[in-house]
Design an enzyme around this catalytic site. Structure first.
Site, PDB file in Angstrom:
ATOM      1  N   HIS A  12      17.547 -56.659  34.735  1.00 29.23           N
ATOM      2  CA  HIS A  12      17.728 -55.633  33.699  1.00 29.23           C
ATOM      3  C   HIS A  12      16.970 -54.334  34.002  1.00 29.23           C
ATOM      4  O   HIS A  12      16.571 -53.616  33.091  1.00 29.23           O
ATOM      5  CB  HIS A  12      17.322 -56.205  32.328  1.00 29.23           C
ATOM      6  CG  HIS A  12      15.864 -56.555  32.212  1.00 29.23           C
ATOM      7  ND1 HIS A  12      15.403 -57.594  31.430  1.00 29.23           N
ATOM      8  CD2 HIS A  12      14.754 -55.990  32.752  1.00 29.23           C
ATOM      9  CE1 HIS A  12      14.090 -57.655  31.510  1.00 29.23           C
ATOM     10  NE2 HIS A  12      13.665 -56.689  32.302  1.00 29.23           N
ATOM     11  N   HIS A  59      10.039 -55.259  25.864  1.00 26.54           N
ATOM     12  CA  HIS A  59       8.912 -54.789  26.692  1.00 26.54           C
ATOM     13  C   HIS A  59       7.943 -53.990  25.825  1.00 26.54           C
ATOM     14  O   HIS A  59       7.757 -52.792  26.022  1.00 26.54           O
ATOM     15  CB  HIS A  59       9.415 -53.941  27.855  1.00 26.54           C
ATOM     16  CG  HIS A  59      10.331 -54.679  28.795  1.00 26.54           C
ATOM     17  ND1 HIS A  59      11.645 -54.967  28.484  1.00 26.54           N
ATOM     18  CD2 HIS A  59      10.129 -55.184  30.030  1.00 26.54           C
ATOM     19  CE1 HIS A  59      12.196 -55.616  29.500  1.00 26.54           C
ATOM     20  NE2 HIS A  59      11.304 -55.763  30.439  1.00 26.54           N
ATOM     21  N   HIS A 197       9.673 -59.240  41.127  1.00 29.10           N
ATOM     22  CA  HIS A 197       9.113 -57.894  41.064  1.00 29.10           C
ATOM     23  C   HIS A 197       7.739 -57.922  40.419  1.00 29.10           C
ATOM     24  O   HIS A 197       7.447 -58.779  39.602  1.00 29.10           O
ATOM     25  CB  HIS A 197      10.030 -56.892  40.337  1.00 29.10           C
ATOM     26  CG  HIS A 197      10.300 -57.145  38.877  1.00 29.10           C
ATOM     27  ND1 HIS A 197      10.906 -58.282  38.399  1.00 29.10           N
ATOM     28  CD2 HIS A 197      10.082 -56.370  37.780  1.00 29.10           C
ATOM     29  CE1 HIS A 197      11.058 -58.187  37.077  1.00 29.10           C
ATOM     30  NE2 HIS A 197      10.544 -57.041  36.668  1.00 29.10           N
ATOM     31  N   GLU A 244       9.856 -63.273  34.190  1.00 26.74           N
ATOM     32  CA  GLU A 244      11.050 -63.065  33.343  1.00 26.74           C
ATOM     33  C   GLU A 244      12.131 -64.117  33.631  1.00 26.74           C
ATOM     34  O   GLU A 244      12.986 -64.397  32.781  1.00 26.74           O
ATOM     35  CB  GLU A 244      11.626 -61.658  33.570  1.00 26.74           C
ATOM     36  CG  GLU A 244      10.750 -60.556  32.985  1.00 26.74           C
ATOM     37  CD  GLU A 244      11.304 -59.143  33.218  1.00 26.74           C
ATOM     38  OE1 GLU A 244      10.862 -58.241  32.510  1.00 26.74           O
ATOM     39  OE2 GLU A 244      12.152 -58.939  34.120  1.00 26.74           O
TER      40      GLU A 244
HETATM   41  C1  DHB Z   1      11.102 -52.205  35.751  1.00 22.84           C
HETATM   42  C2  DHB Z   1      10.935 -52.633  34.440  1.00 22.84           C
HETATM   43  C3  DHB Z   1      11.376 -53.877  34.056  1.00 22.84           C
HETATM   44  O1  DHB Z   1      11.276 -54.302  32.777  1.00 22.84           O
HETATM   45  C4  DHB Z   1      11.964 -54.742  34.966  1.00 22.84           C
HETATM   46  O2  DHB Z   1      12.324 -55.952  34.536  1.00 22.84           O
HETATM   47  C5  DHB Z   1      12.133 -54.313  36.279  1.00 22.84           C
HETATM   48  C6  DHB Z   1      11.705 -53.064  36.672  1.00 22.84           C
HETATM   49  C7  DHB Z   1      10.650 -50.851  36.174  1.00 22.84           C
HETATM   50  O3  DHB Z   1      10.036 -50.157  35.342  1.00 22.84           O
HETATM   51  O4  DHB Z   1      10.923 -50.462  37.314  1.00 22.84           O
HETATM   52 FE    FE Z   2      11.661 -56.324  32.531  1.00 23.80          FE
END
Ligand code: DHB
Ligand code: FE
Length: 290
Positions: A12, A59, A197, A244
């Site tokens: 997402h 978030h 990530h 996540e």
């Molecule tokens: C970013 C934010 C998110 O919530 C995520 O799941 C992936 C990347 C970002 O800020 O790059």
């Molecule tokens: Fe996220």
């Protein structure tokens, strides 16, 4: 009777939403990301459900850090796109399904999962970016999402977060709840967020493609075993925000094979790409074969 006919899994990343909103989807960098969703948009048109049950995480947008429900079900009639700092995304208001959502809350809470009931909530990129990826940008003359959505928020932001095991069991309870709803509805369940990530700290920028692909393999073939993986493995291997991915186990737990009601789901589509912003993008569509 309502039925879960398919599950969808997707990252997402907020930059994906920004790329769509700012008309950058044809740029080579973004084209590679969106190419993985061309099949999915055609599939959504051909298999539009009556309702999407959309598992996502907020978030610190709707809930802030003052109040952090572990699991929260949206029972409202509609949900506005949130302002995440640059104004709300120019996407349609999300229309809910209060009747089915209330029924699921009743059933799942009576099965001992303590859900928070949410009658008012703005929805951030965790929910709107998956809708944009799967549905494209709705045209001005028909500015609406293709079907109602029940938002289901999971806390994966502030520790302690729920285990994969709990998420998988919750998916099974959601399936039973849907199947006991007395209307003939086709429901899709989506698990969103991930893949690997990390946005913060010394390991910011971490991506682990072999681990992500093994996660996809295991999610398809042996989700029961995958659900036993402790949260620390997600964080170590997939980064702090890789956690996540426990949300994907809620959607997978709701499929027929897990309930002993059918064969393994059909993999209608699988896609993996690095990078989108700081993130690995993963995407699956699994269909319950009748
Ligand atoms: C970013 C934010 C998110 O919530 C995520 O799941 C992936 C990347 C970002 O800020 O790059
Ligand atoms: Fe996220």
């Amino acid at each position: 009777m309502a039925r879960i006919t398919a599950s969808v899994y997707t990252s997402h990343v907020p930059a994906i939403g920004a790329a769509m909103d700012l008309g950058k989807t044809q740029e080579p960098y973004w084209q590679k990301v969106f190419s993985g969703y061309e099949f999915s948009r055609a599939w959504m048109k051909n298999h539009t459900p009556d309702v999407v049950f959309l598992v996502f995480n907020d978030h610190a947008t709707a809930f802030s850090l003052e109040m952090i429900p572990t699991f929260a079900i949206g029972t409202a009639a509609s949900y506005a796109p949130a302002d995440e700092g640059w104004g709300p995304r120019p996407v349609p208001t999300v229309i809910g399904h209060p009747e089915l959502a209330s029924h699921i809350a009743q059933s799942v809470i009576q099965e001992d999962f303590d859900l928070t009931i949410v009658n008012k909530m703005d929805v951030d990129h965790g929910l709107t970016v998956p809708l944009s990826l799967m549905c494209g940008q709705p045209p001005k003359e028909n500015f609406r999402w293709p079907c109602p959505v029940i938002p289901f928020a999971v806390n994966v932001v502030q520790y302690p977060v729920p285990s994969g095991r709990r998420c998988f069991a919750l998916g099974q309870a959601i399936r039973r709840a849907v199947e006991s709803f007395d209307q003939d509805l086709h429901v899709h369940i989506w698990g969103t967020g991930g893949m690997s990530h990390q946005l913060q700290g010394a390991r910011a920028g971490l991506i682990n493609a072999p681990w992500d692909n093994a996660f996809l393999d295991r999610l398809i073939a042996d989700p029961q075993d995958l659900s036993q993986m402790p949260h620390i493995d997600y964080v170590r291997e997939a980064g702090s925000e890789g956690i996540e991915l426990v949300m994907w186990l809620i959607a997978r737990g709701a499929m027929a094979d897990v309930a002993g009601q059918g064969p393994a789901p059909r993999v209608a589509h699988r896609f993996y790409h690095v990078p989108a912003s700081n993130t690995a993008v993963g995407h699956l569509i699994l269909e319950n074969t009748p």
